[in-house]
Design a protein around this motif. Structure first.
Motif: not given
Length: 133
Positions: A72-84
């Motif tokens: 869940q922590c990893l998924l939440a971090a990935l949601e903050q990424v705005d690069t492809p």
């Protein structure tokens, strides 16, 4: 964070491994001084600063929430990424020699130009299989 890089460096960690952050980023800065990609450090609640690097701490654990799992922590971090693309590290993936930045740039460009390519492994570390489709 605005960037011209097609990838974000994501250092997946947790607050309990904060003793690794200083050596990780010291080696990162030493061996990849030309990196201009956004750098995200995945944390639950802690912040971290490293001189000469702009490290964004994700701080994914919200007050009052049940403790998040690793996934869940990893998924939440990935949601903050705005690069492809994401260049994935863990806090104990210590860089030991100069990064071949041009090869990383070319690999990222290849993935952007060929979206069917979902993964490029940049090191010999990791699982070598056998893998099934």
């Amino acid at each position: 964070m605005s960037t011209t890089s097609p990838f974000t460096v994501l250092v997946n960690s947790s607050d309990g491994f904060d003793d690794c952050w200083q050596p990780f980023f010291t080696l990162f800065k030493k061996y990849w001084p030309s990196c201009r990609a956004p750098i995200y450090l995945n944390t639950e609640t802690k912040s971290y600063r490293h001189e000469g690097l702009e490290v964004v701490c994700t701080r994914v654990q919200r007050d009052g929430d049940d403790r998040l799992t690793w996934s869940q922590c990893l998924l939440a971090a990935l949601e903050q990424v705005d690069t492809p693309l994401v260049l994935y590290f863990q806090e104990d993936y210590f860089i030991q020699r100069p990064v071949l930045a041009d090869k990383v740039r070319r690999a990222a460009a290849y993935m952007v130009e060929n979206p069917e390519v979902k993964h490029i492994q940049l090191t010999k570390l990791g699982s070598s299989g056998p893998h099934e489709p």
